[in-house]
Structure formats: C-alpha cells, structure tokens
Design a protein around this motif. Structure first.
Motif, PDB file in Angstrom:
ATOM      1  N   ILE A   8       0.839  -1.199   0.000  1.00 21.87           N
ATOM      2  CA  ILE A   8       0.000   0.000   0.000  1.00 21.87           C
ATOM      3  C   ILE A   8       0.873   1.247   0.000  1.00 21.87           C
ATOM      4  O   ILE A   8       0.666   2.174  -0.788  1.00 21.87           O
ATOM      5  N   ILE A   9       1.888   1.260   0.865  1.00 17.67           N
ATOM      6  CA  ILE A   9       2.746   2.443   0.941  1.00 17.67           C
ATOM      7  C   ILE A   9       3.502   2.638  -0.376  1.00 17.67           C
ATOM      8  O   ILE A   9       3.518   3.738  -0.931  1.00 17.67           O
ATOM      9  N   ALA A  10       4.091   1.558  -0.878  1.00 25.29           N
ATOM     10  CA  ALA A  10       4.847   1.686  -2.131  1.00 25.29           C
ATOM     11  C   ALA A  10       3.942   2.184  -3.257  1.00 25.29           C
ATOM     12  O   ALA A  10       4.296   3.123  -3.976  1.00 25.29           O
ATOM     13  N   PRO A  69       8.168  12.980   1.278  1.00 25.37           N
ATOM     14  CA  PRO A  69       7.640  11.703   0.779  1.00 25.37           C
ATOM     15  C   PRO A  69       8.655  10.896  -0.020  1.00 25.37           C
ATOM     16  O   PRO A  69       8.657   9.663   0.072  1.00 25.37           O
ATOM     17  N   ILE A  70       9.533  11.565  -0.784  1.00 29.32           N
ATOM     18  CA  ILE A  70      10.506  10.818  -1.592  1.00 29.32           C
ATOM     19  C   ILE A  70      11.462  10.057  -0.675  1.00 29.32           C
ATOM     20  O   ILE A  70      11.718   8.864  -0.875  1.00 29.32           O
ATOM     21  N   ILE A  71      11.973  10.739   0.370  1.00 28.29           N
ATOM     22  CA  ILE A  71      12.908  10.082   1.280  1.00 28.29           C
ATOM     23  C   ILE A  71      12.216   8.950   2.042  1.00 28.29           C
ATOM     24  O   ILE A  71      12.753   7.861   2.196  1.00 28.29           O
ATOM     25  N   TRP A  72      10.985   9.217   2.445  1.00 28.34           N
ATOM     26  CA  TRP A  72      10.217   8.196   3.158  1.00 28.34           C
ATOM     27  C   TRP A  72      10.066   6.955   2.290  1.00 28.34           C
ATOM     28  O   TRP A  72      10.301   5.817   2.725  1.00 28.34           O
ATOM     29  N   PHE A  73       9.681   7.161   1.028  1.00 31.31           N
ATOM     30  CA  PHE A  73       9.506   6.066   0.081  1.00 31.31           C
ATOM     31  C   PHE A  73      10.812   5.293  -0.079  1.00 31.31           C
ATOM     32  O   PHE A  73      10.831   4.067  -0.043  1.00 31.31           O
ATOM     33  N   PHE A  90      24.132   6.216  -3.507  1.00 32.13           N
ATOM     34  CA  PHE A  90      23.997   5.513  -4.781  1.00 32.13           C
ATOM     35  C   PHE A  90      22.625   4.855  -4.900  1.00 32.13           C
ATOM     36  O   PHE A  90      21.956   4.969  -5.929  1.00 32.13           O
ATOM     37  N   ALA A  91      22.203   4.190  -3.806  1.00 32.05           N
ATOM     38  CA  ALA A  91      20.888   3.536  -3.819  1.00 32.05           C
ATOM     39  C   ALA A  91      19.790   4.570  -4.047  1.00 32.05           C
ATOM     40  O   ALA A  91      18.846   4.335  -4.812  1.00 32.05           O
ATOM     41  N   GLY A  92      19.923   5.730  -3.399  1.00 32.47           N
ATOM     42  CA  GLY A  92      18.932   6.790  -3.574  1.00 32.47           C
ATOM     43  C   GLY A  92      18.902   7.299  -5.003  1.00 32.47           C
ATOM     44  O   GLY A  92      17.836   7.478  -5.593  1.00 32.47           O
ATOM     45  N   LEU A  93      20.100   7.516  -5.566  1.00 31.69           N
ATOM     46  CA  LEU A  93      20.168   8.051  -6.927  1.00 31.69           C
ATOM     47  C   LEU A  93      19.610   7.076  -7.962  1.00 31.69           C
ATOM     48  O   LEU A  93      19.090   7.503  -8.985  1.00 31.69           O
ATOM     49  N   THR A  94      19.739   5.779  -7.695  1.00 32.80           N
ATOM     50  CA  THR A  94      19.226   4.825  -8.698  1.00 32.80           C
ATOM     51  C   THR A  94      17.706   4.789  -8.703  1.00 32.80           C
ATOM     52  O   THR A  94      17.114   4.646  -9.765  1.00 32.80           O
ATOM     53  N   THR A  95      17.069   4.894  -7.538  1.00 32.39           N
ATOM     54  CA  THR A  95      15.606   4.774  -7.553  1.00 32.39           C
ATOM     55  C   THR A  95      14.893   6.110  -7.746  1.00 32.39           C
ATOM     56  O   THR A  95      13.759   6.125  -8.217  1.00 32.39           O
ATOM     57  N   ALA A  96      15.557   7.219  -7.391  1.00 29.88           N
ATOM     58  CA  ALA A  96      14.878   8.519  -7.433  1.00 29.88           C
ATOM     59  C   ALA A  96      14.282   8.875  -8.800  1.00 29.88           C
ATOM     60  O   ALA A  96      13.164   9.400  -8.840  1.00 29.88           O
ATOM     61  N   PRO A  97      14.952   8.608  -9.936  1.00 31.61           N
ATOM     62  CA  PRO A  97      14.355   9.019 -11.214  1.00 31.61           C
ATOM     63  C   PRO A  97      12.981   8.410 -11.471  1.00 31.61           C
ATOM     64  O   PRO A  97      12.197   8.972 -12.222  1.00 31.61           O
ATOM     65  N   MET A  98      12.649   7.270 -10.813  1.00 30.02           N
ATOM     66  CA  MET A  98      11.343   6.661 -11.041  1.00 30.02           C
ATOM     67  C   MET A  98      10.200   7.496 -10.489  1.00 30.02           C
ATOM     68  O   MET A  98       9.117   7.510 -11.055  1.00 30.02           O
ATOM     69  N   VAL A  99      10.430   8.137  -9.337  1.00 29.12           N
ATOM     70  CA  VAL A  99       9.325   8.897  -8.738  1.00 29.12           C
ATOM     71  C   VAL A  99       9.471  10.408  -8.923  1.00 29.12           C
ATOM     72  O   VAL A  99       8.491  11.127  -8.834  1.00 29.12           O
ATOM     73  N   MET A 100      10.687  10.888  -9.139  1.00 29.06           N
ATOM     74  CA  MET A 100      10.908  12.336  -9.266  1.00 29.06           C
ATOM     75  C   MET A 100      10.054  12.912 -10.405  1.00 29.06           C
ATOM     76  O   MET A 100      10.090  12.391 -11.507  1.00 29.06           O
ATOM     77  N   PRO A 101       9.261  13.970 -10.118  1.00 28.25           N
ATOM     78  CA  PRO A 101       8.457  14.544 -11.200  1.00 28.25           C
ATOM     79  C   PRO A 101       9.335  14.914 -12.406  1.00 28.25           C
ATOM     80  O   PRO A 101      10.395  15.486 -12.253  1.00 28.25           O
ATOM     81  N   GLU A 102       8.821  14.554 -13.591  1.00 33.24           N
ATOM     82  CA  GLU A 102       9.628  14.735 -14.793  1.00 33.24           C
ATOM     83  C   GLU A 102       9.888  16.196 -15.111  1.00 33.24           C
ATOM     84  O   GLU A 102      10.909  16.513 -15.721  1.00 33.24           O
TER      85      GLU A 102
END
Lengths: 323, 296
Positions: free
Chosen positions: A247-249, A307-311, B98-110
């Motif tokens: 749900i969170i993801a 929210p981004i960091i939390w996610f 590094f882990a943050g940078l790899t996943t961030a582009p998926m959710v970061m507003p375009e």
C-alpha cells in the motif's frame, strides 16, 4: 613490474564497476539540481542563455548577487492568499485569480491525493483477486492489466478527451437514452483530470500491491477461518496489515509523480485546472523566465522531498528484509 | 477463478471495463469517416491512409524509434551494472547515496528532472564556449558535438537516466531472488568475477534484461515532458507531434496511429509473455535437476 604498477594506480575492478553508473547518475541526475538552485537566484535576461550570471567579475572585484525575488513572488502570493481568506471583501474567485502559483500547488497536491485514494480503492480489489487466482489465470490477468500500460501514455490521455467531451461517447450515450437533455460538462474540470490520472497511474498501484499480496501465506487465512474469524475480520486483521508495504509503495508511486504531472492537466484540464507543473512549463516556455521556473521547481522539490525520502527508506527496508 | 465470489467477479469485470473501454473507443473511432472523431459518419479506412502520407508524423516516429532504441540499450547496460552493484556488492562508501540516486528518477516529477538536465546542458554549453569559428581542442569539440545543440544526444542522455532506474530495480529484484550458489561455485572453481558475470549472471537474469529493455523502449518512445526540455528546434519526436495535434483539435489520424500502436503492443506483450514463461519453466526444471543431482 609494469603490471604491479598498473594494479596500484588503476582503480580495482570493483571500484570501476561501481563508478560507471555512479558517475553517470551524479553527473546527469544529482549535479543538475545544483544548477536549478543556482539559476533560481538569477534574473531573466534577453541573452544566451536567458538569465543573468550570479558571479560578475569587474577588474579585481568579484561580486556574487543572489536575487531572491523569484521566491518572494511565490511567498508573497501565499501570504496574500492567506490574508484574503479572512478578508470578507475579496471573493474566493478574486483570491484565486491573484495567487496563481499557490492555487497551482494546491490543485496539484489535492488532486494527486484524490488520485492516490481512488487508485487504491480500485486497485486493491483488483490486485487482491489477481493474487488469489490460480497461477495460469493470474498470469493472464496480470498481462491484461499491463497491456494498456504498454500502449502510449499520451494516447491513453487522448482517449479520455473523446469520451468526456460535450459531444463525446458518454454524453452521446446518455442523451440517446434520454437521461439528460443537455451535454454534461465533464472535460476541462477537476473531474476529468482526476479520472485521467487514475486511469494512467492504476498499474503503478496494482503492481506493488499484487507483489505483496501474492506472497501472503494461504495458511494464515485457513488458520483465521478455523479460529472462527469472519471474512471481514480476516481481511482487516490479517490481509490489510500484511499488505501495508504494498500500500505504501503503491501510494507513493502514484502520489509523487502525480503532484508533478504536466501532460494530463494540460490535455484534460484545458487551462481551467492548472497544476504547478503547467506553471513551470509556462514560465520556461511561453514567458522565457527560466529563473522563475527554477524557483518553482525548488519549492516543488522541497514539498516532495519528505515523501521521496520516506519512500526510499521504506524500499530499502523491504529490500533488506527480502535478503 | 471459479471459486471467486460473484461480487469479486463483478468488480474484476468493472475494473477491466474501466481499463479497456477507452482503448476500445480509440480503435472504433479510428474507422470513422467523419473528421469529428466522435460523430459516426460511416466506416472508412481513410485516416490510415492519411497517417501513412503524413511526412511530419513519419519523421517524428522515425526519430522516436531511433532514440528509444539507443536509450533502451544504454539503459540496460548502465541499469544492469547499477542493479548488480546494489544486489551483490554489499556496503561501500557512498552506498546509500547511490541507492537513492538509482531509484529517485522513477518517482521524481519529470518537470523537475527535465528542467534540471536542461540547465546542466545549457551551462555546459556556455562554459565550453562552443562556436563555429573556433572549434577549440579535442575535449571542447567532443563536448560541443554532444551538448552544443539540444537534440538527439541530449534526449538520449535524459531518457537513459530515467530508464536505467527501472532496469536497475528489475535486475536487483531478480538477483535477490536468485540462488547465489551458482555464482559462488564458479568463483570457487577459480573463474574470474568478470567471467562469472558474463557467463553465469547475465544468462540467468536474461528475462529481467529483456523486460527491462522493452520497458525502457516504451518509456522512451512515450516520453513527452523530458523531451520537451531536451529537444531542439529540429528534433520533433512522436509524443511531441501527438501532443501538438491533439491540442489543435480532433485528429482522427491519432486514432489510427493509436490502433496501430495497440495492435503491435498487444501482439508483442502476448508473445514475449509466452516466451518468458516457457523459458522460465525450462530453466526452473534445469535448476531443479542440477540441485537434485548434487544432493544424490
């Protein structure tokens, strides 16, 4: 001799392997944010590039000018909007007219929240039923969920224009059935924007939900039933808490990009429902005010960073738990 | 399926109706004679003809396919390495960044990613001082060739950065599921880590690489926002063509295009799903046989 020297001076294979994607991301993803921050303190200029430099050098003196007017534009609007809420003289329409950035941020957050809740409400039962189906059916159903997602996003948004517009599918059907006399106003309203977002973000909700629900141990439900729990109790006390991760993801995968959405409000909101992404694109394109666009982006990022960091933290924990 | 309660079945039907009704309406109206898209004027194939005679559309589609191919390929290379590092390397300095940078582009507003990349390219351009009269040294020439003008290369870089995040997540998830014993065994037998990676790891995660490539290809083919920031005057991609023609008014050519896209995608997804399932079943059997042999 040469080989051992090379070994000492060249980075080890391990470091090299890490460095390749790391440098790419640092250079093309992390570093650019500093340019956004920098240019948000500049002024627009009729030049190439279209903004003033922060650092100017004249003879022996170097001056750095940080111009905060782009932020005060947003901040002042916020203050004015807040005051006009308590001012009986100004109407709601006037307040909105004068605070376009605030309204755009508000629209984006509010409609992204609606979208998140609706995708959860629609997506959860779908994901649940797919996860409970037998393996062959499960695969087919999952594929059926994914096929619309693989077709162009823009075309899926375009489809809704044809459905919702005054002489579109829904109005045609309702009018020929005699249920309404005049076409309903559906396109270019918050309703059309939310429906477009729900439609497009639904797979982002279903997939994480499905992947947690499919891992649930079926024996838990049997045990609950044996102990006399009703289906409703089992759902609320077992299924729902155990699917919290999904749900969170799913919610974050929908909410965060939805706040920054541009295409859906541009096509289905038609200038009446403006998101902050649309303001940013207007400042960037039509107004050629890149510093203002940069300031808008910085504020948007400041709102979304929590929210981004939390996610991210949450995903990390899940990954570690999976190991 | 048969055990499913009626209410659930009904809900599933409604859910799939919601998913497919818009697509069905796109397809139906692509055969409409009338230009007014939703007013039925009789069956016709003329919009398909118009579509294939529209040079702007064909040029935009060509450019989009080229960029999508390049972006998907580079994203698979970079994303696989990133996913492998995250799944197998344990902790190293800067791991969490590094882990943050790899996943961030998926959710970061375009819009944010697009604007920030554009500002990077513009800054690079002005600090390199590109000009036709004075090409400068090799480094400057190379820099100006890549970043001097916004166009295919800048779009390629942008799309690659976005897509490699998805590939990294897919690869990481696949590697986490996998038994490490095959890789460990090869390593124990004296195989060089690079060879282990290419001979063992890559074939085993091949399904993830294929789906990563396909996902990247569609993401790139579909991207409007990043491209809007990173494209120059001469580079109109398919989404940009669609966006501007949809804004002008009803365009039945877009319906025809949509139908073609939907047919291609459906055929592709169904076939690749079949292939992946049978490949997976085959591999699982082989693995089972191998492990059964080992314990006997």
């Amino acid at each position: 001799m040469i080989k051992s020297l090379l070994h000492r001076w060249l980075p080890s294979g391990r470091t090299g392997v890490i460095a390749l994607p790391y440098f790419w991301l640092l250079f093309f993803f992390a570093l650019p944010f500093f340019f956004v921050l920098k240019i948000s303190f500049a002024q627009p200029d009729i030049a190439q590039p279209p903004y003033t430099p922060l650092v100017t050098q004249e003879e022996n003196t170097t001056t750095i000018v940080l111009d905060t007017t782009k932020y005060s534009t947003i901040l002042d609007e916020g203050k004015a909007f807040y005051h006009s809420l308590f001012d009986p003289e100004t109407t709601w329409e006037q307040a909105k007219e004068e605070s376009q950035y605030v309204v755009a941020y508000g629209n984006a957050i509010k409609l992204a929240l609606y979208t998140m809740l609706l995708t959860l409400l629609i997506g959860y039962p779908l994901a649940y039923n797919i996860a409970r189906a037998n393996e062959a059916t499960r695969n087919t159903l999952l594929m059926l969920v994914m096929i619309p997602f693989w077709t162009s996003f823009l075309l899926r948004v375009y489809a809704w224009i044809g459905i919702l517009k005054p002489n579109g599918v829904i109005n045609n059907v309702l009018m020929s059935m005699g249920l309404i006399d005049a076409p309903l106003e559906m396109l270019y309203t918050p309703f059309s924007v939310v429906i477009g977002m729900v439609y497009n973000y639904l797979p982002f909700m279903i997939l994480p939900l499905y992947s947690t629900l499919v891992k649930l141990d079926g024996r838990l439900f049997e045990a609950a039933a044996d102990l006399g729990a009703s289906k409703v109790t089992t759902f609320f006390r077992i299924t729902l808490p155990l699917s919290k991760a999904g749900i969170i993801a799913g919610c974050m995968m929908v909410f965060i990009p939805a706040v920054g959405e541009y295409v859906i409000p541009a096509l289905l909101g038609g200038g009446d429902v403006v998101f902050i992404g649309n303001k940013l694109m207007d400042d960037f394109g039509a107004n050629l005010d890149w510093p203002q666009a940069a300031a808008v982006a910085v504020v948007m990022l400041a709102l979304l960073i929590a929210p981004i960091i939390w996610f991210h933290r949450f995903e990390q924990k899940q990954q570690e738990a999976a190991q | 399926m048969n055990k499913m309660p009626t209410a659930n079945k009904l809900f599933m039907l409604l859910g799939f109706f919601f998913l497919y009704a818009p697509i069905a309406s796109l397809i139906i109206y692509s055969f409409n004679e009338s230009r007014l898209v939703t007013v039925w004027g009789g069956f016709s194939l003329k919009w398909y003809g118009e579509m294939f005679n529209n040079d702007d559309l064909l040029a935009a589609a060509g450019l989009s396919f080229k960029i999508a191919f390049l972006a998907a390929t580079l994203a698979v290379v970079l994303g696989t390495v990133a996913g492998f590092v995250l799944a197998r390397f344990g902790a190293f300095r800067g791991h969490s960044l590094f882990a943050g940078l790899t996943t961030a582009p998926m959710v970061m507003p375009e819009v944010i990613v697009g604007l920030s990349m554009l500002l990077l390219f513009v800054s690079l351009q002005s600090s390199l001082g590109c000009s036709a009269d004075d090409p400068g040294g090799l480094f400057t020439r190379l820099g100006c060739w890549a970043f001097g003008e916004r166009g295919m290369i800048t779009i390629w870089i942008g799309h690659t950065t976005l897509c490699m995040a998805y590939v990294a997540v897919l690869v990481q998830a696949r590697l986490k599921e996998l038994d490490r014993s095959l890789e460990d065994a090869a390593m124990d037998l004296g195989c060089h880590p690079f060879k282990v990676f290419f001979v063992i790891t890559i074939p085993v995660i091949a399904p993830a690489l294929v789906s990563g490539w396909l996902l990247s290809f569609t993401l790139s083919l579909d991207d409007y926002v990043l491209t809007a920031f990173l494209s120059g005057p001469g580079s109109t991609t398919l989404p940009q063509w669609i966006f501007s023609s949809v804004r002008i008014g009803p365009t039945p050519e877009v319906n025809a295009l949509a139908t073609v896209v939907i047919v291609i995608v459906t055929v592709f997804v169904v076939i690749s799903n079949r292939l992946m399932l049978s490949a997976q079943a085959k591999r699982d059997r082989a693995m089972q046989a191998a492990f059964a042999g080992k314990t006997e």
